[in-house]
Scaffold this motif. Structure first.
Motif, PDB file in Angstrom:
ATOM      1  N   PHE A 171       2.542 -11.605   4.521  1.00  0.00           N
ATOM      2  CA  PHE A 171       2.509 -10.194   4.916  1.00  0.00           C
ATOM      3  C   PHE A 171       3.288  -9.390   3.877  1.00  0.00           C
ATOM      4  N   CYS A 172       2.741  -8.223   3.475  1.00  0.00           N
ATOM      5  CA  CYS A 172       3.461  -7.376   2.519  1.00  0.00           C
ATOM      6  C   CYS A 172       4.304  -6.353   3.295  1.00  0.00           C
ATOM      7  N   THR A 173       5.601  -6.430   3.108  1.00  0.00           N
ATOM      8  CA  THR A 173       6.472  -5.481   3.809  1.00  0.00           C
ATOM      9  C   THR A 173       6.409  -4.094   3.159  1.00  0.00           C
ATOM     10  N   GLY A 174       5.756  -3.995   1.985  1.00  0.00           N
ATOM     11  CA  GLY A 174       5.605  -2.705   1.324  1.00  0.00           C
ATOM     12  C   GLY A 174       4.458  -1.880   1.905  1.00  0.00           C
ATOM     13  N   CYS A 175       3.248  -2.506   2.061  1.00  0.00           N
ATOM     14  CA  CYS A 175       2.066  -1.733   2.484  1.00  0.00           C
ATOM     15  C   CYS A 175       1.339  -2.358   3.656  1.00  0.00           C
ATOM     16  N   SER A 176       1.885  -3.437   4.249  1.00  0.00           N
ATOM     17  CA  SER A 176       1.335  -4.087   5.455  1.00  0.00           C
ATOM     18  C   SER A 176       0.101  -4.943   5.193  1.00  0.00           C
ATOM     19  N   LYS A 220       3.503 -10.875  -5.919  1.00  0.00           N
ATOM     20  CA  LYS A 220       3.365  -9.420  -5.900  1.00  0.00           C
ATOM     21  C   LYS A 220       2.152  -9.058  -5.064  1.00  0.00           C
ATOM     22  N   CYS A 221       2.256  -7.979  -4.319  1.00  0.00           N
ATOM     23  CA  CYS A 221       1.161  -7.584  -3.430  1.00  0.00           C
ATOM     24  C   CYS A 221      -0.067  -7.175  -4.244  1.00  0.00           C
ATOM     25  N   ARG A 222      -1.245  -7.594  -3.753  1.00  0.00           N
ATOM     26  CA  ARG A 222      -2.510  -7.259  -4.369  1.00  0.00           C
ATOM     27  C   ARG A 222      -2.830  -5.781  -4.282  1.00  0.00           C
ATOM     28  N   SER A 223      -2.224  -5.097  -3.315  1.00  0.00           N
ATOM     29  CA  SER A 223      -2.538  -3.682  -3.130  1.00  0.00           C
ATOM     30  C   SER A 223      -1.460  -2.805  -3.750  1.00  0.00           C
ATOM     31  N   CYS A 224      -0.217  -2.900  -3.264  1.00  0.00           N
ATOM     32  CA  CYS A 224       0.816  -1.962  -3.712  1.00  0.00           C
ATOM     33  C   CYS A 224       1.599  -2.481  -4.921  1.00  0.00           C
ATOM     34  N   GLY A 225       1.437  -3.788  -5.246  1.00  0.00           N
ATOM     35  CA  GLY A 225       2.089  -4.327  -6.429  1.00  0.00           C
ATOM     36  C   GLY A 225       3.563  -4.667  -6.253  1.00  0.00           C
TER      37      GLY A 225
HETATM   38 ZN   LIG Z   1       1.696  -4.262  -0.520  1.00  0.00          ZN
END
Ligand SMILES: [Zn+2]
Length: 409
Positions: A49-54, A6-11
């Motif tokens: 790379f997070c495809t949700g928030c880059s 899970k992304c550290r920023s957007c989850g």
């Molecule tokens: Zn993200």
């Protein structure tokens, strides 16, 4: 232990890995010679790379206490360039923000107090936050009040109650180190005054990719930021990315983001966000070919060192910092190729590089031993080191700069 993807920023569970640097020891965990036989912890070093928030981030999470308290030997004051950069930053802020005795400047990860000293000298109230005990003690000794804790919402509330809102919050080269990224930014949003300014500096992921600075990837750096990722992160906490400054020569290309509780986006900030969209920094494809390029550098450099060694050359290295450790371990360069590493930091001298166990000596060893070549591991301080080592070079010594392509100077 690997965390859930899970992304550290957007989850979002939207992480796509694009580079693996293998199982490496902690890059700052220099080894005491008497403990060389004890096993060292090794952890996978994979980047996604997070495809949700880059946001670019590593997948492994090593407990922060292990990373930054037990082994942390980095003292900012050992670099002249960094001291100059900090002084200019501080004096600029004092001038632009008209800071005075009634103002409060807070620095997160204040290290030995080298930056806050510039404000304190002008009679401005300062507060440092740094959980690393030796660095905080050095700061206190220099008269910089320092809170020895990790920063987050709870500490931010306490600081606001005790000290009032901060007119300026400075966070240089720390946001990448923060395991709870959202808690860190939320803390800043709680502590900053309504008309206050937050400046955050961090190496720019665009430069990391452009110049193939793969050795800046290690367990201590959880995240690698673009303006797009920072914008999404701070907006989640009611803050705005209002302005951007770029320092091409600092740590391989550093951005300073100006962030505040009021939206006031400069043309420059808008241009950065726009350029990133056009270059595709918000797409996986931008990062997809990176691993191949990194592998080519490894093959080229290792071949070159083996050849020099085969011809009877002696080789040392400069810079016992984390990026040196990453490069040596990823490339498998040990004492068979490099005899010793030099570093100005006295806390590192006498120890061994993590994993590869190359001994660390004082920089004077370059003139004592006059090795034929010196592998420039601390390439981010290249100009500073070259001028400091003028005598070594005058006597015929040569530097090998590994990044972005191996080059002999
Ligand atoms: Zn993200």
């Amino acid at each position: 232990m690997s965390r859930e993807l899970k992304c550290r920023s957007c989850g979002e569970p939207a992480l796509r890995p694009f580079l693996s640097l293998g199982n490496t020891p902690l890059a700052d965990a220099l080894v005491l010679p008497e403990r060389v036989d004890e096993p060292e912890g090794r952890f996978p070093l994979d980047v996604a790379f997070c495809t949700g928030c880059s946001l670019v981030q590593i997948l492994e999470e090593v407990p922060p206490e292990q990373l930054f308290v037990d082994n942390y030997l980095y003292f900012s004051s050992f670099s002249d360039e960094l001291l100059r950069h900090s002084r200019e930053h501080a004096l600029g802020l004092i001038d632009q923000r008209e800071l005075g005795p009634e103002s409060l400047v807070v620095e997160l990860a204040s290290n030995d107090g080298y930056l806050l000293r510039n404000f304190a000298d002008k009679g401005i109230a300062v507060a440092g936050v740094d959980p690393a005990p030796d660095q905080a003690e050095a700061a206190e000794a220099a008269g910089i009040p320092t809170i020895k804790e990790f920063f987050g919402p709870e500490l931010a509330r306490r600081m606001r109650a005790d000290l009032g809102p901060a007119d300026v919050i400075i966070a240089n080269n720390v946001m990448a180190h923060v395991p709870d990224l959202n808690g860190f930014v939320e803390g800043m949003s709680l502590l900053i005054a309504d008309d206050g300014l937050i400046t955050v500096e961090n190496p720019y992921v665009r430069e990391l990719i452009r110049h193939c600075e793969f050795d800046t990837i290690y367990h201590e750096h959880f995240c690698y930021f673009s303006c797009t990722a920072v914008d999404a992160l701070v907006r989640r906490h009611g803050l705005f990315l209002n302005h951007v400054e770029f320092f091409p020569d600092l740590h391989g290309g550093t951005l300073r983001w100006h962030i505040g509780p009021r939206e006031d986006v400069s043309d420059v900030a808008a241009q950065y966000l726009d350029q990133e969209r056009r270059d595709g920094l918000d797409t996986f494809e931008y990062f997809a070919a990176f691993a191949e390029r990194v592998d080519r550098i490894r093959a080229g450099l290792v071949d070159q060192l083996r050849q020099l060694r085969g011809d009877g050359a002696t080789i040392a290295a400069y810079g016992a910092a984390a990026k040196g450790s990453t490069l040596l371990n990823y490339m498998g360069i040990g004492t068979d190729l490099v005899d010793f590493v030099v570093d100005r930091n006295v806390h590192k001298q006498g120890r061994l590089m993590p994993g590869v166990h190359i001994p660390v000596r004082d920089t004077s060893a370059l003139l004592e031993e006059q090795p034929d070549y010196v592998l420039m591991l601390a390439w981010n301080f290249k100009d500073e080191i070259l001028s400091q080592q003028a005598e070594y070079r005058r006597r015929g010594g040569k530097f090998i700069v590994p990044i972005p392509n191996p080059e002999i100077l």
